[in-house]
Design a protein around this motif. Structure first.
Motif, PDB file in Angstrom:
ATOM      1  N   ARG A  30      18.818 214.464-110.902  1.00  0.00           N
ATOM      2  CA  ARG A  30      17.980 214.972-109.815  1.00  0.00           C
ATOM      3  C   ARG A  30      18.011 213.987-108.649  1.00  0.00           C
ATOM      4  NH1 ARG A  30      11.489 215.449-109.525  1.00  0.00           N
ATOM      5  NH2 ARG A  30      11.377 216.560-107.564  1.00  0.00           N
ATOM      6  N   VAL A  31      19.185 213.658-108.195  1.00  0.00           N
ATOM      7  CA  VAL A  31      19.329 212.749-107.060  1.00  0.00           C
ATOM      8  C   VAL A  31      19.695 213.564-105.836  1.00  0.00           C
ATOM      9  CG1 VAL A  31      20.605 210.804-106.112  1.00  0.00           C
ATOM     10  CG2 VAL A  31      20.011 210.830-108.540  1.00  0.00           C
ATOM     11  N   ASP A  32      18.817 213.571-104.841  1.00  0.00           N
ATOM     12  CA  ASP A  32      19.060 214.334-103.617  1.00  0.00           C
ATOM     13  C   ASP A  32      19.776 213.516-102.557  1.00  0.00           C
ATOM     14  OD1 ASP A  32      17.857 216.462-104.791  1.00  0.00           O
ATOM     15  OD2 ASP A  32      15.964 216.288-103.714  1.00  0.00           O
ATOM     16  N   GLY A  33      19.846 212.200-102.747  1.00  0.00           N
ATOM     17  CA  GLY A  33      20.536 211.375-101.770  1.00  0.00           C
ATOM     18  C   GLY A  33      20.394 209.903-102.094  1.00  0.00           C
ATOM     19  N   ASP A  34      21.207 209.106-101.426  1.00  0.00           N
ATOM     20  CA  ASP A  34      21.165 207.652-101.584  1.00  0.00           C
ATOM     21  C   ASP A  34      20.647 207.028-100.297  1.00  0.00           C
ATOM     22  OD1 ASP A  34      22.396 207.200-104.256  1.00  0.00           O
ATOM     23  OD2 ASP A  34      24.096 208.227-103.329  1.00  0.00           O
ATOM     24  N   VAL A  35      19.692 206.118-100.430  1.00  0.00           N
ATOM     25  CA  VAL A  35      19.123 205.447 -99.270  1.00  0.00           C
ATOM     26  C   VAL A  35      19.246 203.936 -99.441  1.00  0.00           C
ATOM     27  CG1 VAL A  35      16.775 205.549-100.256  1.00  0.00           C
ATOM     28  CG2 VAL A  35      17.086 205.194 -97.785  1.00  0.00           C
TER      29      VAL A  35
ATOM     30  N   VAL B  86      16.366 205.549 -90.358  1.00  0.00           N
ATOM     31  CA  VAL B  86      14.915 205.767 -90.302  1.00  0.00           C
ATOM     32  C   VAL B  86      14.257 204.407 -90.137  1.00  0.00           C
ATOM     33  CG1 VAL B  86      12.884 206.520 -91.631  1.00  0.00           C
ATOM     34  CG2 VAL B  86      15.021 207.863 -91.706  1.00  0.00           C
ATOM     35  N   ILE B  87      13.196 204.342 -89.343  1.00  0.00           N
ATOM     36  CA  ILE B  87      12.489 203.082 -89.106  1.00  0.00           C
ATOM     37  C   ILE B  87      11.011 203.260 -89.422  1.00  0.00           C
ATOM     38  CG2 ILE B  87      11.981 201.246 -87.460  1.00  0.00           C
ATOM     39  CD1 ILE B  87      14.227 202.426 -85.684  1.00  0.00           C
ATOM     40  N   THR B  88      10.451 202.317 -90.176  1.00  0.00           N
ATOM     41  CA  THR B  88       8.997 202.233 -90.312  1.00  0.00           C
ATOM     42  C   THR B  88       8.505 201.061 -89.477  1.00  0.00           C
ATOM     43  OG1 THR B  88       8.887 203.214 -92.528  1.00  0.00           O
ATOM     44  CG2 THR B  88       7.051 201.823 -91.868  1.00  0.00           C
ATOM     45  N   TRP B  89       7.599 201.359 -88.541  1.00  0.00           N
ATOM     46  CA  TRP B  89       6.967 200.357 -87.690  1.00  0.00           C
ATOM     47  C   TRP B  89       5.611 200.027 -88.302  1.00  0.00           C
ATOM     48  CZ3 TRP B  89       9.552 198.914 -83.059  1.00  0.00           C
ATOM     49  CH2 TRP B  89      10.684 199.678 -82.741  1.00  0.00           C
TER      50      TRP B  89
ATOM     51  N   LEU C 207      14.007 203.974 -80.494  1.00  0.00           N
ATOM     52  CA  LEU C 207      13.031 205.064 -80.444  1.00  0.00           C
ATOM     53  C   LEU C 207      13.690 206.383 -80.074  1.00  0.00           C
ATOM     54  CD1 LEU C 207      10.105 203.158 -78.695  1.00  0.00           C
ATOM     55  CD2 LEU C 207      10.214 203.880 -81.088  1.00  0.00           C
ATOM     56  N   ARG C 208      14.772 206.316 -79.324  1.00  0.00           N
ATOM     57  CA  ARG C 208      15.467 207.539 -78.901  1.00  0.00           C
ATOM     58  C   ARG C 208      16.386 208.082 -79.986  1.00  0.00           C
ATOM     59  NH1 ARG C 208      19.025 205.651 -74.790  1.00  0.00           N
ATOM     60  NH2 ARG C 208      20.521 205.369 -76.512  1.00  0.00           N
ATOM     61  N   ASP C 209      17.090 207.186 -80.682  1.00  0.00           N
ATOM     62  CA  ASP C 209      18.187 207.617 -81.545  1.00  0.00           C
ATOM     63  C   ASP C 209      17.859 207.685 -83.028  1.00  0.00           C
ATOM     64  OD1 ASP C 209      19.679 207.711 -79.240  1.00  0.00           O
ATOM     65  OD2 ASP C 209      20.672 205.779 -79.578  1.00  0.00           O
ATOM     66  N   ALA C 210      16.719 207.140 -83.453  1.00  0.00           N
ATOM     67  CA  ALA C 210      16.391 207.156 -84.882  1.00  0.00           C
ATOM     68  C   ALA C 210      16.294 208.591 -85.381  1.00  0.00           C
ATOM     69  CB  ALA C 210      15.085 206.422 -85.138  1.00  0.00           C
ATOM     70  N   ALA C 211      16.848 208.824 -86.573  1.00  0.00           N
ATOM     71  CA  ALA C 211      16.734 210.147 -87.187  1.00  0.00           C
ATOM     72  C   ALA C 211      15.337 210.383 -87.741  1.00  0.00           C
ATOM     73  CB  ALA C 211      17.768 210.294 -88.292  1.00  0.00           C
ATOM     74  N   GLY C 212      14.583 209.314 -87.912  1.00  0.00           N
ATOM     75  CA  GLY C 212      13.192 209.413 -88.350  1.00  0.00           C
ATOM     76  C   GLY C 212      12.438 208.181 -87.911  1.00  0.00           C
TER      77      GLY C 212
ATOM     78  N   ALA D 237      10.675 213.360 -97.462  1.00  0.00           N
ATOM     79  CA  ALA D 237      10.851 214.517 -96.574  1.00  0.00           C
ATOM     80  C   ALA D 237      11.473 214.089 -95.245  1.00  0.00           C
ATOM     81  CB  ALA D 237       9.507 215.202 -96.332  1.00  0.00           C
ATOM     82  N   VAL D 238      11.138 212.876 -94.776  1.00  0.00           N
ATOM     83  CA  VAL D 238      11.787 212.338 -93.572  1.00  0.00           C
ATOM     84  C   VAL D 238      13.273 212.116 -93.834  1.00  0.00           C
ATOM     85  CG1 VAL D 238      11.853 210.403 -91.946  1.00  0.00           C
ATOM     86  CG2 VAL D 238       9.649 211.286 -92.737  1.00  0.00           C
ATOM     87  N   TYR D 239      13.622 211.593 -95.001  1.00  0.00           N
ATOM     88  CA  TYR D 239      15.032 211.415 -95.363  1.00  0.00           C
ATOM     89  C   TYR D 239      15.761 212.760 -95.360  1.00  0.00           C
ATOM     90  CZ  TYR D 239      13.685 206.792 -97.278  1.00  0.00           C
ATOM     91  OH  TYR D 239      13.220 205.524 -97.442  1.00  0.00           O
ATOM     92  N   ASP D 240      15.119 213.779 -95.941  1.00  0.00           N
ATOM     93  CA  ASP D 240      15.736 215.100 -95.994  1.00  0.00           C
ATOM     94  C   ASP D 240      16.093 215.570 -94.588  1.00  0.00           C
ATOM     95  OD1 ASP D 240      15.310 215.114 -98.755  1.00  0.00           O
ATOM     96  OD2 ASP D 240      13.482 216.318 -98.614  1.00  0.00           O
ATOM     97  N   ARG D 241      15.161 215.429 -93.661  1.00  0.00           N
ATOM     98  CA  ARG D 241      15.403 215.875 -92.283  1.00  0.00           C
ATOM     99  C   ARG D 241      16.458 215.014 -91.611  1.00  0.00           C
ATOM    100  NH1 ARG D 241       9.747 215.574 -91.752  1.00  0.00           N
ATOM    101  NH2 ARG D 241       9.999 214.027 -90.080  1.00  0.00           N
ATOM    102  N   ALA D 242      16.423 213.702 -91.900  1.00  0.00           N
ATOM    103  CA  ALA D 242      17.377 212.792 -91.263  1.00  0.00           C
ATOM    104  C   ALA D 242      18.810 213.133 -91.639  1.00  0.00           C
ATOM    105  CB  ALA D 242      17.057 211.348 -91.672  1.00  0.00           C
TER     106      ALA D 242
END
Length: 384
Positions: free
Chosen positions: A7-12, A125-128, A157-162, A377-382
């Motif tokens: 059940r792996v939907d992706g690698d981060v 993706v960036i967490t601030w 801030l412009r180019d991050a996918a999340g 869910a942010v990863y999914d969208r990214a």
């Protein structure tokens, strides 16, 4: 926790420049509690005494010792800047890993890894978390990592996918820096509420403060507040930092009953919370602009069913519901902080009611499983 087999939907690849400061349990928990996405921790250098992350591989993108020593001796125009050298090492590591998404904690770290991810076609993706969004630009300009962030903040801030902010106030700071309003996901660092039992506050035990002993944590305000009470409750301080000696001297000069325990592990912090009547978080904006994002200790207190007394500072207005899960004074209002401390210290029924509501609030909104699902869910969208 850690994507089950089949059940792996992706690698981060989750990047933290230094892996992993013992205070950064929120990064460890993020990695450990990912469910559908398989994590790899990516770092530029690994601390010998840092936090362990069970079950998660750690990839250190570093130069060999001989090469590093040679480059360290060369002029910067030949060897390259420190951040530039990190980028070269990260490029090689990401080419090997080929994750579906790169996630950086802190804007300063994103400023190094995000351009490499973009070059390789990997969404990032960036967490601030707080200071990276609030420290004054002229202060950032005094360090290489700060200058790199300033030079690249607009494109991050412009180019991050999340883009994730740990609280609403941090999201508003990012909008002030140019982020598109409504484009930011506000997701706090969660806590494992299932690992902590909520119990009624004891009849005695005093107050607990947990945090680095630096200006923004506000311990000086707390000592001043206690000094203004006729019968100040005892205080236990967990944490260390450059202000420790000064704070110890102030407490002693004021005749306060304060124990300074230094840095302690997660288990002992929880033990001290269970022994305390309330947790006090007098965080405030530092003179250099540094602010909290959302102090995880406020969530840990809620999980233990301990009321929180705090300033209405940054994300604390989201983790502490004034009059329901704790009491908030206006930021910098030492007299108001003292009044709130006295009220909680003298009323056992109030302490228990606030603590019970605090646990309900944290379980409902800040459990690590809830917050991690939102990050995934942010990863999914990214990736889409």
């Amino acid at each position: 926790m850690n994507a089950p087999a089949g059940r792996v939907d992706g690698d981060v690849a989750v990047y933290r420049r230094q892996f992993l400061n013992r205070s950064e349990t929120f990064v460890r928990d993020h990695l450990v509690f990912l469910d559908r996405w398989r994590p790899t921790a990516l770092t530029s250098w690994r601390q010998a005494d840092g936090l362990e992350v069970p079950g998660v591989p750690v990839v250190e993108a570093r130069e060999g010792d001989v090469r590093r020593k040679v480059l360290d001796r060369l002029p910067q125009r030949i060897a390259g800047t420190h951040d530039g050298r990190q980028e070269r090492r990260l490029r090689s590591a990401l080419r090997r890993l080929r994750p579906d998404v790169v996630h950086a904690h802190f804007g300063t770290d994103a400023a190094v890894v995000a351009p490499v991810a973009r070059e390789l076609g990997i969404p990032f993706v960036i967490t601030w978390h707080g200071y990276d969004a609030t420290v004054h630009d002229e202060v950032l300009a005094q360090s290489e990592s700060g200058r790199t962030l300033l030079a690249r903040r607009e494109e991050l801030l412009r180019d991050a996918a999340g883009t994730i902010a740990v609280s609403g106030p941090i999201a508003r700071e990012l909008e002030r820096h140019g982020a598109t309003p409504g484009s930011i996901d506000v997701i706090a660092c969660g806590v494992d509420t299932q690992a902590v039992a909520g119990t009624p506050p004891p009849p005695d035990g005093g107050l607990l403060f947990v945090g680095r002993l630096v200006e923004k944590k506000g311990l000086g305000d707390l000592l001043d507040a206690l000094s203004g009470l006729a019968a100040p409750p005892p205080l236990t301080v967990i944490g260390d930092g450059p202000l420790r000696a000064r704070m110890e001297s102030r407490a002693q000069a004021a005749g306060l009953d304060v124990r300074f325990l230094g840095v302690r592990g997660s288990d002992e912090v929880r033990e001290q919370m269970r022994a305390a009547q309330a947790v006090v978080i007098p965080s405030r904006r530092a003179t250099n602009g540094d602010c909290e994002g959302l102090p995880v200790v406020s969530l840990e207190a809620g999980a233990c069913a301990r009321p929180v007394v705090a300033y209405a500072h940054s994300g604390l207005v989201e983790s502490v519901l004034d009059g329901t899960t704790g009491l908030l004074a206006q930021e910098g209002d030492v007299a108001g902080l003292a009044t709130a401390i006295e009220k909680v210290s003298q009323d056992a029924d109030l302490r228990e009611a606030l603590g019970r509501a605090g646990r309900d609030h944290v379980v409902r909104s800040f459990d690590i499983r809830v917050t991690t699902a939102r990050i995934e869910a942010v990863y999914d969208r990214a990736r889409s």
